[in-house]
Design an enzyme around this catalytic site. Structure first.
Site, PDB file in Angstrom:
ATOM      1  N   GLU A  29       8.008  11.067  -2.450  1.00 19.36           N
ATOM      2  CA  GLU A  29       6.730  10.724  -1.837  1.00 19.36           C
ATOM      3  C   GLU A  29       6.754  10.792  -0.322  1.00 19.36           C
ATOM      4  OE1 GLU A  29       3.590   6.974  -1.393  1.00 19.36           O
ATOM      5  OE2 GLU A  29       5.250   6.815  -2.812  1.00 19.36           O
TER       6      GLU A  29
ATOM      7  N   TYR B  45     -19.313  24.511   6.738  1.00 19.67           N
ATOM      8  CA  TYR B  45     -20.001  24.980   7.939  1.00 19.67           C
ATOM      9  C   TYR B  45     -20.697  26.315   7.713  1.00 19.67           C
ATOM     10  CZ  TYR B  45     -17.988  21.268  10.789  1.00 19.67           C
ATOM     11  OH  TYR B  45     -17.669  20.040  11.318  1.00 19.67           O
TER      12      TYR B  45
ATOM     13  N   ASP C 256       7.358   5.200  -3.667  1.00 23.43           N
ATOM     14  CA  ASP C 256       7.366   3.781  -3.344  1.00 23.43           C
ATOM     15  C   ASP C 256       7.068   2.974  -4.607  1.00 23.43           C
ATOM     16  OD1 ASP C 256       7.850   4.183  -0.636  1.00 23.43           O
ATOM     17  OD2 ASP C 256       5.725   4.119  -0.086  1.00 23.43           O
TER      18      ASP C 256
END
Length: 369
Positions: free
Chosen positions: A202, A106, A254
């Protein structure tokens, strides 16, 4: 020691300012010498990463791309580079300020034709400056937009903040959510620890499970929540604790291809940030699970692999970071069984199964316990 941290910060600012101005000076000299202004950068692709024998991590190879004012696109890129260097040197380093990557995008709205069209463009330019300068973006006082990850365990540290130094024990002085890792972990000094290993996790659910079950206390473990794909500060603090305190690291994710890439980013380095692997990757980190073989052995609840999962696994078979016999065997098994499993699947065996049986057995297999 707090004075040492402040002195180090001043030195880092001076180094960053010098290298950024050095790049600007190089471009200026090329103009004066009537040489077409240009910079060369490594190609950021899987085909251009190679194993470093010196640091045991994956880094960029010799393939390069050139940014040059020979093209309109290249001219705009170098113009924007000059604006960013000016902003970082005058505002960040000169006034001890900082901005997020989003804010930089920005801020460029005021740069007329040099403004960025989208944030990924400004993000890539900061990465370019890291590569060219050989410094992490934290040296430029650039910080991420998202909150940091957390850690919980038997370690006491000193953190330098804008409101002064504070000493924190990451079990005794915090709530159950843990100590929030700051974006710049170079401002942290490790004081003492009783930890025997670090386990990087995780998911938030599994992180909370291990804290609730007292896994950190019973096993003298530092738990680090990765929050999915780990932030740079998370990978950096894991590496620092591993190297400076000589604490081994295991990674618990996982059981799917995307999670294996999370492990790879911790242990080997990420393709996108291979220029920083030597600062962020922990080559001694070991994968503790969920393994495809665990899905079979423990008969875990599973989901079927999607087409994207299968494509990702096959891609990993050609990824040099997964070239070991272990990973080839595990990935091939997963393709055969066509299944994936989450960490929370162990809850089907009971809420204490993961902390009382699975992790102790795996840690013993890996020689940690």
């Amino acid at each position: 020691m707090a004075d040492n941290i402040s002195q180090q910060k001043t030195e880092h600012d001076d180094i960053a300012s010098g290298r950024l101005l050095g790049l600007a000076g190089k471009l200026y000299d090329q103009f004066i010498d009537e040489v077409v202004p240009n910079v060369s950068l490594p190609s950021r692709t899987k085909a251009n990463i190679e194993y470093s024998e010196d640091s045991d991590v994956w880094v960029y190879g010799d393939r390069e791309t050139e940014r040059s004012v020979k093209t309109v696109k290249g001219a705009f890129q170098l113009l924007k580079t000059s604006h960013v260097i000016d902003f970082l040197v005058k505002n960040h380093l000169g006034q001890n300020r900082g901005s997020t990557l989003r804010e930089l995008y920005y801020i460029s709205e005021n740069w007329d034709i040099a403004k960025f069209r989208e944030q990924p463009e400004s993000d890539r330019l900061i990465e370019d400056l890291e590569i060219i300068s050989g410094l992490q973006r934290e040296y430029f006082h650039m910080r991420p937009e998202e909150d940091g990850a957390t850690m919980f365990g038997p370690i006491r540290l000193r953190e330098e903040t804008k409101r002064g130094d504070r000493v924190i024990h990451c079990q005794e002085d915090i709530g159950e959510s843990g100590y929030q890792i700051p974006f710049n972990v170079e401002n942290i000094e490790f004081l003492d620890t009783d930890a025997k290993f670090i386990i990087a996790i995780e998911t938030g659910g599994m992180y909370a499970r291990l804290i609730e079950n007292g896994f950190d206390d019973r096993n003298d473990a530092i738990l680090v929540h990765l929050k999915g794909q780990p932030a740079r500060s998370t990978r950096r603090i894991i590496k620092r604790m591993n190297e400076e305190l000589n604490i081994p690291v295991v990674v618990f994710t996982d059981g799917d291809p995307w999670s294996y890439r999370i492990f790879a980013s911790v242990a080997y380095g990420a393709i996108k940030s291979a220029h920083l692997s030597e600062h962020m990757a922990t080559p001694g980190a070991q994968f503790i699970g969920v393994q495809p073989s665990d899905i079979v052995e423990y008969e875990l609840s599973t989901d079927k692999l999607t087409d994207k999962d299968v494509a990702a696994l096959r891609s990993e078979l050609t990824d040099p970071r997964f070239a070991s016999d272990y990973w080839k065997e595990q990935i091939s098994l997963q393709l055969d069984i066509n299944k994936k499993a989450e960490q929370q699947a162990f809850a089907g065996k009971g809420l204490d199964f993961v902390t009382d049986r699975y992790l102790p057995e795996r840690l013993t297999d890996l020689g940690i316990l």
